[in-house]
Structures are given as structure tokens and as C-alpha cells.
Write a protein that holds these residues in place. Sequence first.
Motif, short mmCIF file in Angstrom:
data_model
loop_
_atom_site.label_atom_id
_atom_site.label_comp_id
_atom_site.label_asym_id
_atom_site.label_seq_id
_atom_site.Cartn_x
_atom_site.Cartn_y
_atom_site.Cartn_z
N ARG A 59 0.91 -1.43 -0.04
CA ARG A 59 0.12 0.17 -0.52
C ARG A 59 0.96 1.87 0.21
O ARG A 59 0.66 2.23 -0.85
N ARG A 60 2.19 1.39 1.09
CA ARG A 60 2.94 2.33 0.88
C ARG A 60 3.79 2.54 -0.67
O ARG A 60 3.55 3.54 -1.11
N VAL A 62 2.40 2.02 -3.45
CA VAL A 62 1.23 2.14 -4.27
C VAL A 62 0.74 4.33 -4.00
O VAL A 62 0.83 4.59 -4.81
N GLU A 63 1.43 4.57 -2.17
CA GLU A 63 0.75 5.77 -2.08
C GLU A 63 2.45 6.53 -3.36
O GLU A 63 2.02 7.90 -2.79
N LEU A 64 3.71 5.82 -2.60
CA LEU A 64 4.51 6.87 -3.50
C LEU A 64 4.52 6.68 -4.33
O LEU A 64 4.99 7.99 -5.26
N THR A 65 3.95 6.24 -5.39
CA THR A 65 4.30 5.90 -6.73
C THR A 65 3.46 6.90 -7.85
O THR A 65 2.34 7.17 -7.47
N GLN A 66 4.35 7.29 -8.69
CA GLN A 66 3.92 8.65 -9.28
C GLN A 66 4.02 8.32 -10.33
O GLN A 66 4.56 6.87 -11.01
N ASP A 81 -1.26 -2.89 -9.16
CA ASP A 81 -1.81 -1.51 -8.86
C ASP A 81 -0.95 -0.29 -8.70
O ASP A 81 -1.24 1.04 -8.80
N ALA A 85 -1.56 3.40 -11.06
CA ALA A 85 -1.55 4.43 -10.25
C ALA A 85 -0.53 5.31 -11.10
O ALA A 85 -0.16 6.33 -10.85
#
Length: 150
Positions: A59-60, A62-66, A81, A85
Motif C-alpha cells: 500500500r505504501r 502504491v501511495e508513493l508511485t507517481q 496497482d 497509479a
Amino acid sequence: MQILIDADACPGVIKELLFRTSRKRQIHLMLVANQAVRVPSSEYIKTELVGWGMNVADRRIVELTQPGDLVITADIPLAADVVNAGGQALNPRGELYTEANVGERLAHRNLMDELRGGGQVTGGPPAFNDKDRQAFANALDRWLTAAKSS
């Protein structure tokens, strides 16, 4: 552009190759793990330690992926995921997951998981070897060359 690494399951030889590549090409690496990871001292290499639990590191990541980022992972649901993203994912054996192929890879993974759960298929992938390391290095080089020209 950065490269994020699902560090808990990434083979050591792949991490070492990524460390060298990061320093040589001045590319930022972020290793995400739920246990401490040794990394060389470099302004381009960072780690993020996350808590224990199912898919916390995923999850982290994916949150960091730009958009435009690359994630190194063998986890196909995470790769899906990441692609959703706006990133791409590369597994340690050199397979690049993109919008064009990740849906098919995820469906195949889910089918195999179901078959293994029913006892119809046993075993897993073959042991990681030098051919896999070379395939990864070649795929990473192709990705970096394409990213640089875009």
C-alpha cells in the motif's frame, strides 16, 4: 522519476545491481520494507520502514508511485496497482508489467493461486539464477533508456 523497490522479497543481487545503477545514473531509489534493509550511503538511495501487516508495504509503494515511476516487485497484484497509479513494474526476472499486459498476468496469477489452493498444482517458480539476473539487467536498461528519451 524514481525507482521504488518492494525490498522485503527482492533478491540481494537485484538490489546490488539497482544500487550501482542508481549511483551511476543518478536515479533516486526508494526501498520500502517492513524490516530493516542495509543500503549503501548515497544521496540517491533511501529506505522507508513500514509496520507489519498484510500488504502494508504494498500500500505504501502504491501511495508513493507517481506517473513515470518504476516499481521493482514480483508481486503481480502490487504490479497491477502500480500500473493503475500510472507507473510500471518490473519483476526480478526481467518481465515488465504495463497497461498492455498486467491484466492478463493478474488473471493468470489468480488462476494458478486457485489451482494451488485446490491441490491441483504444486510447487512454484524455479530458483532465481544468473539468466534471470541478466534478463532483469537488460529490461532495466531498456526501461531507463526509454524513460530518458521521453
